[in-house]
Design a protein around this motif. Structure first.
Motif, PDB file in Angstrom:
ATOM      1  N   TYR A   1     -14.830  15.698   1.201  1.00 44.49           N
ATOM      2  CA  TYR A   1     -15.840  14.665   1.462  1.00 44.49           C
ATOM      3  C   TYR A   1     -17.009  14.792   0.483  1.00 44.49           C
ATOM      4  O   TYR A   1     -17.503  13.775  -0.038  1.00 44.49           O
ATOM      5  CB  TYR A   1     -16.344  14.780   2.897  1.00 44.49           C
ATOM      6  CG  TYR A   1     -17.490  13.847   3.209  1.00 44.49           C
ATOM      7  CD1 TYR A   1     -17.269  12.491   3.426  1.00 44.49           C
ATOM      8  CD2 TYR A   1     -18.794  14.320   3.254  1.00 44.49           C
ATOM      9  CE1 TYR A   1     -18.322  11.635   3.691  1.00 44.49           C
ATOM     10  CE2 TYR A   1     -19.853  13.472   3.517  1.00 44.49           C
ATOM     11  CZ  TYR A   1     -19.603  12.134   3.738  1.00 44.49           C
ATOM     12  OH  TYR A   1     -20.653  11.282   3.997  1.00 44.49           O
ATOM     13  N   GLN A   2     -17.462  16.000   0.219  1.00 45.20           N
ATOM     14  CA  GLN A   2     -18.547  16.191  -0.733  1.00 45.20           C
ATOM     15  C   GLN A   2     -18.120  15.769  -2.143  1.00 45.20           C
ATOM     16  O   GLN A   2     -18.912  15.180  -2.892  1.00 45.20           O
ATOM     17  CB  GLN A   2     -18.980  17.658  -0.733  1.00 45.20           C
ATOM     18  CG  GLN A   2     -19.681  18.094   0.542  1.00 45.20           C
ATOM     19  CD  GLN A   2     -20.977  17.336   0.778  1.00 45.20           C
ATOM     20  OE1 GLN A   2     -21.681  16.977  -0.171  1.00 45.20           O
ATOM     21  NE2 GLN A   2     -21.285  17.087   2.043  1.00 45.20           N
TER      22      GLN A   2
ATOM     23  N   LYS B   1     -21.122   8.506  -6.357  1.00 44.77           N
ATOM     24  CA  LYS B   1     -22.437   8.491  -6.998  1.00 44.77           C
ATOM     25  C   LYS B   1     -22.310   8.477  -8.517  1.00 44.77           C
ATOM     26  O   LYS B   1     -23.060   7.781  -9.208  1.00 44.77           O
ATOM     27  CB  LYS B   1     -23.248   9.706  -6.540  1.00 44.77           C
ATOM     28  CG  LYS B   1     -23.699   9.641  -5.091  1.00 44.77           C
ATOM     29  CD  LYS B   1     -24.496  10.871  -4.710  1.00 44.77           C
ATOM     30  CE  LYS B   1     -24.961  10.789  -3.253  1.00 44.77           C
ATOM     31  NZ  LYS B   1     -25.717  11.999  -2.854  1.00 44.77           N
TER      32      LYS B   1
ATOM     33  N   LEU C   1     -18.168  11.974  -2.188  1.00 47.02           N
ATOM     34  CA  LEU C   1     -19.548  11.496  -2.254  1.00 47.02           C
ATOM     35  C   LEU C   1     -20.105  11.643  -3.667  1.00 47.02           C
ATOM     36  O   LEU C   1     -20.785  10.741  -4.179  1.00 47.02           O
ATOM     37  CB  LEU C   1     -20.395  12.282  -1.254  1.00 47.02           C
ATOM     38  CG  LEU C   1     -21.820  11.789  -1.023  1.00 47.02           C
ATOM     39  CD1 LEU C   1     -21.821  10.387  -0.453  1.00 47.02           C
ATOM     40  CD2 LEU C   1     -22.565  12.748  -0.101  1.00 47.02           C
TER      41      LEU C   1
ATOM     42  N   GLU D   1     -21.594   6.717   4.733  1.00 51.51           N
ATOM     43  CA  GLU D   1     -22.423   6.994   3.567  1.00 51.51           C
ATOM     44  C   GLU D   1     -21.730   6.553   2.282  1.00 51.51           C
ATOM     45  O   GLU D   1     -22.337   5.931   1.404  1.00 51.51           O
ATOM     46  CB  GLU D   1     -22.747   8.489   3.501  1.00 51.51           C
ATOM     47  CG  GLU D   1     -23.717   8.875   2.393  1.00 51.51           C
ATOM     48  CD  GLU D   1     -25.131   8.382   2.650  1.00 51.51           C
ATOM     49  OE1 GLU D   1     -25.949   8.449   1.719  1.00 51.51           O
ATOM     50  OE2 GLU D   1     -25.409   7.929   3.775  1.00 51.51           O
ATOM     51  N   ILE D   2     -20.446   6.843   2.155  1.00 50.20           N
ATOM     52  CA  ILE D   2     -19.705   6.448   0.946  1.00 50.20           C
ATOM     53  C   ILE D   2     -19.563   4.933   0.871  1.00 50.20           C
ATOM     54  O   ILE D   2     -19.714   4.336  -0.201  1.00 50.20           O
ATOM     55  CB  ILE D   2     -18.338   7.147   0.936  1.00 50.20           C
ATOM     56  CG1 ILE D   2     -18.527   8.658   0.765  1.00 50.20           C
ATOM     57  CG2 ILE D   2     -17.441   6.586  -0.163  1.00 50.20           C
ATOM     58  CD1 ILE D   2     -17.249   9.451   0.756  1.00 50.20           C
TER      59      ILE D   2
END
Length: 469
Positions: free
Chosen positions: A41-42, A49, A45, A410-411
């Motif tokens: 997940y990180q 970005k 993300l 968030e994504i």
């Protein structure tokens, strides 16, 4: 006596003798790692970005026209084994220009700085200053790119010869096809040597005849645009000012189906990989995708523009399309998505009148009222030039992660966000407020009325089409 206790045999981890190496159990399988999903997940993300940081879609503005760029066309397949291709544009002052786009089709492995090469060598190959009297209403190219066709306000369609290797267009037209009306658009057949012009009627022409092979008229004042089907050689689609979409069959020399929308459609394009589907650009700021086998309802409604949509064109893979709008923007869409995935705009760019995908699907071309033809990347963060195998694997891994976690809040928020001009932002907010107010009003009417007097109809199921037999 039996005791319910954990029992571990020493033979599982101790050696047979005292000199053997003791076996240590470690979880080396990433599928069983307790924090594997959190790490992915990180990374997803971070990938989404980085996509925003490196999004630089603009490549170059092709200057040379002295009036608004009204229309453009690109050959549908390459000439022989040559990777070169060119773009033909027509402006409102009657000028035709042929742009040499060979640098954009060069092999990436042979280039060290693709972006610099594109900016230096995209150029105008040839031009005809007075191809037509008044506006050039439409341009098209033969499938092999050796013949160019144009129509204008002088009530004529003209055929021009192109020399592929030199990227030169003939100064004099090879043939002139006169008609009794001002044509609105022109399109070439995908295989046969024939083309169609639309205006007061829909006329199909052959290269060697001065009169149309077929002529269709279906109770409308004027036809706006017409396109041949890529798979069915005898099928033709058109849009008209009476808000209709019509289908014609050349074999029976007759019209097939006709449907009416609430507002008129300015452009139409067939899906090259799904030839039963087509998309229309409508005046109500939306695009509608149809299946010709079921015209009673649209498959998808694509809505993100805030002003009338003027043109639409599909990518060669049939998975996405590009639209040009009166709101000074170019938007890219997935064929099955309601919201656009990219929006391109410039500080000096005015109303966009036409757009087109390149034959390799890597670039998008747009023509606007500021007399410029702009070249954009189809994927905003795509690297131009050489990519090492390690970079390709890393890019594929990032794309997989973004698809895997695409529904995470968030994504999804970062991926959906786009910076747009203040005018578009304010109009979009007003349209959203009006839409919510209308839904709230209908909900209140149903809530405070007698049961059965008010039938609530969801927005997605409201008819936008009236079918005519």
């Amino acid at each position: 006596m039996c005791c319910h206790v954990l029992h571990i045999s020493s033979q599982d981890y101790l050696g047979a003798t005292s000199s053997d190496i003791t076996r240590h159990f470690r979880n080396a399988d990433p599928d069983l790692h307790p924090f594997e999903r959190a790490r992915e997940y990180q990374r997803a993300l971070k990938a989404v970005k980085l996509e925003k940081i490196f999004a630089k879609p603009f490549v170059k503005a092709l200057e040379g026209h002295t009036d608004s760029v009204k229309c453009m066309a690109i050959a549908r397949r390459m000439v022989g084994s040559s990777p070169d291709w060119w773009n033909q544009t027509g402006s409102c002052d009657g000028e035709l220009r042929l742009w040499d786009m060979s640098a954009a089709s060069a092999m990436p492995g042979m280039l060290t700085n693709m972006s610099l090469l594109l900016r230096q060598y995209l150029r105008c190959g040839a031009s005809v200053s007075k191809a037509h009297e008044g506006f050039v209403r439409g341009v098209t190219l033969s499938p092999d790119g050796r013949k160019a066709f144009s129509c204008g306000d002088d009530k004529a369609a003209k055929m021009w010869s192109i020399k592929p290797k030199a990227c030169v267009i003939s100064e004099e037209a090879e043939a002139v096809y006169n008609m009794a009306y001002i044509p609105g658009a022109i399109d070439h057949h995908w295989q046969k040597p024939m083309f169609v012009t639309v205006g007061d009627t829909v006329d199909v022409w052959d290269y060697n005849r001065s009169t149309p092979l077929s002529s269709f008229e279906w109770g409308c004042e004027r036809v706006i645009t017409g396109r041949f089907n890529p798979a069915e050689p005898c099928l033709l689609a058109s849009t008209a000012v009476d808000r209709s979409i019509g289908l014609y069959d050349l074999r029976g020399n007759s019209a097939i189906r006709k449907v009416l929308l609430k507002l008129r459609s300015n452009g139409i394009c067939w899906n090259p990989m799904r030839p039963m589907s087509f998309t229309v650009a409508n005046e109500d700021c939306s695009l509608y995708s149809f299946d010709m086998r079921k015209l009673s309802a649209a498959m998808y409604r694509h809505w993100d523009h805030v002003m009338a949509v003027l043109d639409v064109d599909y990518a060669p893979n049939g998975q996405e399309f590009v639209s040009a709008s009166y709101d000074n923007t170019v938007r890219l869409w997935n064929c099955s998505s309601q919201r656009s995935k990219e929006v391109y705009h410039g500080k000096r760019m005015q109303r966009v009148l036409c757009c087109h995908f390149t034959p390799d699907g890597r670039f998008v071309l747009s023509g606007s009222e500021d007399t410029n033809v702009r070249v954009w990347k189809a994927k905003a963060d795509q690297k131009l030039g050489v990519s090492t195998p390690r970079e390709k694997r890393a890019e594929a891994y990032r794309e997989t992660l973004k698809q895997k976690f695409a529904r995470m809040p968030e994504i999804a928020r970062i991926k959906r966000h786009r910076h747009v001009p203040k005018m578009i932002k304010s109009i979009g907010n007003k349209r959203r407020i009006m839409r919510e107010a209308k839904q709230r009003k209908e909900t209140n009417r149903k809530k405070h009325s007698k049961p059965g007097t008010v039938v609530h109809e969801p927005m997605k199921k409201r008819p936008i089409i009236k079918e005519l037999e």
